[in-house]
Scaffold this motif. Sequence first.
Motif, PDB file in Angstrom:
ATOM      1  N   PHE A   1      -6.004   6.551   2.519  1.00 15.91           N
ATOM      2  CA  PHE A   1      -4.568   6.859   2.974  1.00 15.91           C
ATOM      3  C   PHE A   1      -3.826   5.501   2.693  1.00 15.91           C
ATOM      4  CE2 PHE A   1      -1.451   7.294   6.112  1.00 15.91           C
ATOM      5  CZ  PHE A   1      -0.657   8.061   5.741  1.00 15.91           C
ATOM      6  N   ILE A   2      -4.380   4.363   3.422  1.00 18.95           N
ATOM      7  CA  ILE A   2      -3.456   3.276   3.496  1.00 18.95           C
ATOM      8  C   ILE A   2      -3.352   2.591   2.021  1.00 18.95           C
ATOM      9  CG2 ILE A   2      -3.421   0.849   4.045  1.00 18.95           C
ATOM     10  CD1 ILE A   2      -5.236   1.875   6.834  1.00 18.95           C
ATOM     11  N   THR A   3      -4.248   2.765   1.132  1.00 20.68           N
ATOM     12  CA  THR A   3      -3.958   1.903   0.057  1.00 20.68           C
ATOM     13  C   THR A   3      -3.194   2.892  -0.970  1.00 20.68           C
ATOM     14  OG1 THR A   3      -6.142   2.992  -0.944  1.00 20.68           O
ATOM     15  CG2 THR A   3      -6.215   0.715  -0.080  1.00 20.68           C
ATOM     16  N   ARG A   4      -3.425   4.101  -1.055  1.00 19.97           N
ATOM     17  CA  ARG A   4      -2.391   5.114  -1.811  1.00 19.97           C
ATOM     18  C   ARG A   4      -1.022   4.978  -1.243  1.00 19.97           C
ATOM     19  NH1 ARG A   4      -3.799   4.954  -6.645  1.00 19.97           N
ATOM     20  NH2 ARG A   4      -4.729   2.994  -5.729  1.00 19.97           N
TER      21      ARG A   4
ATOM     22  N   LEU B   1       4.536   4.047  -1.905  1.00 18.69           N
ATOM     23  CA  LEU B   1       5.820   4.187  -1.168  1.00 18.69           C
ATOM     24  C   LEU B   1       6.499   2.872  -1.078  1.00 18.69           C
ATOM     25  CD1 LEU B   1       6.448   6.514   0.623  1.00 18.69           C
ATOM     26  CD2 LEU B   1       5.472   5.448   2.715  1.00 18.69           C
ATOM     27  N   PRO B   2       6.326   1.586  -1.278  1.00 19.19           N
ATOM     28  CA  PRO B   2       7.176   0.785  -1.064  1.00 19.19           C
ATOM     29  C   PRO B   2       8.203   0.726  -2.410  1.00 19.19           C
ATOM     30  CG  PRO B   2       4.993  -0.146  -0.696  1.00 19.19           C
ATOM     31  CD  PRO B   2       4.830   1.178  -1.177  1.00 19.19           C
TER      32      PRO B   2
ATOM     33  N   TYR C   1      -2.709  13.504  -4.174  1.00 18.16           N
ATOM     34  CA  TYR C   1      -3.840  12.323  -3.732  1.00 18.16           C
ATOM     35  C   TYR C   1      -4.377  12.642  -2.322  1.00 18.16           C
ATOM     36  CZ  TYR C   1      -2.112   8.725  -7.018  1.00 18.16           C
ATOM     37  OH  TYR C   1      -1.356   8.003  -8.046  1.00 18.16           O
ATOM     38  N   MET C   2      -3.700  13.117  -1.447  1.00 17.66           N
ATOM     39  CA  MET C   2      -4.206  13.687  -0.241  1.00 17.66           C
ATOM     40  C   MET C   2      -5.296  14.893  -0.148  1.00 17.66           C
ATOM     41  SD  MET C   2      -3.226  10.865   1.371  1.00 17.66           S
ATOM     42  CE  MET C   2      -2.310   9.801   0.500  1.00 17.66           C
TER      43      MET C   2
ATOM     44  N   ARG D   1      -3.639  -3.867   1.473  1.00 25.40           N
ATOM     45  CA  ARG D   1      -4.979  -4.433   1.418  1.00 25.40           C
ATOM     46  C   ARG D   1      -5.220  -4.897   2.744  1.00 25.40           C
ATOM     47  NH1 ARG D   1      -3.582  -5.589  -3.992  1.00 25.40           N
ATOM     48  NH2 ARG D   1      -3.137  -7.848  -3.426  1.00 25.40           N
ATOM     49  N   THR D   2      -4.302  -5.595   3.231  1.00 24.52           N
ATOM     50  CA  THR D   2      -4.480  -6.382   4.546  1.00 24.52           C
ATOM     51  C   THR D   2      -4.751  -5.175   5.641  1.00 24.52           C
ATOM     52  OG1 THR D   2      -2.865  -8.115   3.985  1.00 24.52           O
ATOM     53  CG2 THR D   2      -3.396  -7.534   6.326  1.00 24.52           C
TER      54      THR D   2
END
Length: 381
Positions: A72-75, A80-81, A154-155, A363-364
């Motif tokens: 979820f975070i990486t996708r 989104l940015p 994706y989700m 990634r962080t």
Amino acid sequence: MRAEKRFDSLDSFRGLMAVSVMLYHLRVSDSFTEWLFFRHADVFVSFFFVLSGFVLTHAYGSSVQFNFRKFFITRTFRLLPLHLFMLVVFILLECGRYMAVQKGMEFNNVPFTGKFAPAEILPNALLLQSWTYLTNPLSFNYPSWSISIEYYTYMIFALILSVAFGVRVWVWATMVVVALALIYAGNTFFTIESLRGLAYFFTGCLTYAVYLKLPHPGRAKAWLLTVLEVLAVAAALVFVVNDFAAKALVASPLFAVIVLIFAFDGGAVSRLLAGRVFSFLGKLSYSIYLTHAAILFCVVSAFMVAAKLLGVDIAPMIDGTRYLDTGNVLFNNVIALLVMGLVVLVSMFTYRYVEMTGQALGRTLSKKTSHSSPVLRPDTD
């Protein structure tokens, strides 16, 4: 190992098709933008979905312990940015249109109305604009309609990986069959955009399952792959330039076969696509796709202002579409090439400072999760 393989020619396809979609939206009279191929290049958005399904299944489908949170975070920070950045750009452009209208400039529609209405901002920010009949899928940055579908697909994909286990292939197949059947039946419950995205994305997932079952041809079979690649490109060209009733249904198996053939990266066409220029376009593909609408808007607006100042209609409206036309075929083709170059130049900036920055932040944040699932390289999807 196949899990570590990078699909170079498929990455290049992504860039070429992003440029083709951009040229589909650019209208310059008597230029190469009016070639039949580019007048039908909108179908390549379907190819993006198939390719995304294939690549994400390669990256995550074989994970023993799939980490939904990390996915979820990486996708999210992959898509989104840049999407939000361009949404802000379009809001600022609407503000510019509003101020221009106050000074006597005329546009096709009143600023902040219709697809640019303030009510469309929140659905766009949440990437919901293509999932409901209450919103306009082409509002603000119109190419982002597909990003809206892709993000939540994706989700759904991640949810299937989390719970379906041994039957995930059957679930993917069911998704494809049901979505295509609803498209064929003229469904009115689900949006056509959502059905297209689901059908083509999970077609890509199934394509990767087939890819794993096939033997990897050795160098001795390079001639065979070259023949198949040439036939695939020819079939794609014929398919793109022709209109027929079942085109949306045929796109699914045809693009699946093309992705499958080029996934082996074994023929002469694949080697050509692996070249530096095509690879460069592949890296910039997401930026090209999301930035080009704003750039085209600015270019068309500049031509409209120039037309008013010069008293020459170099931005004519033809059948409801705004064209660019200098009155000279050579100059028109040069204009089209310059606009292409401008899109690539801006995309280099957004890739470096928006995409890469967002991915680094993702990634962080994802480092706090387990590292059990493989991660795509930042420019893979």
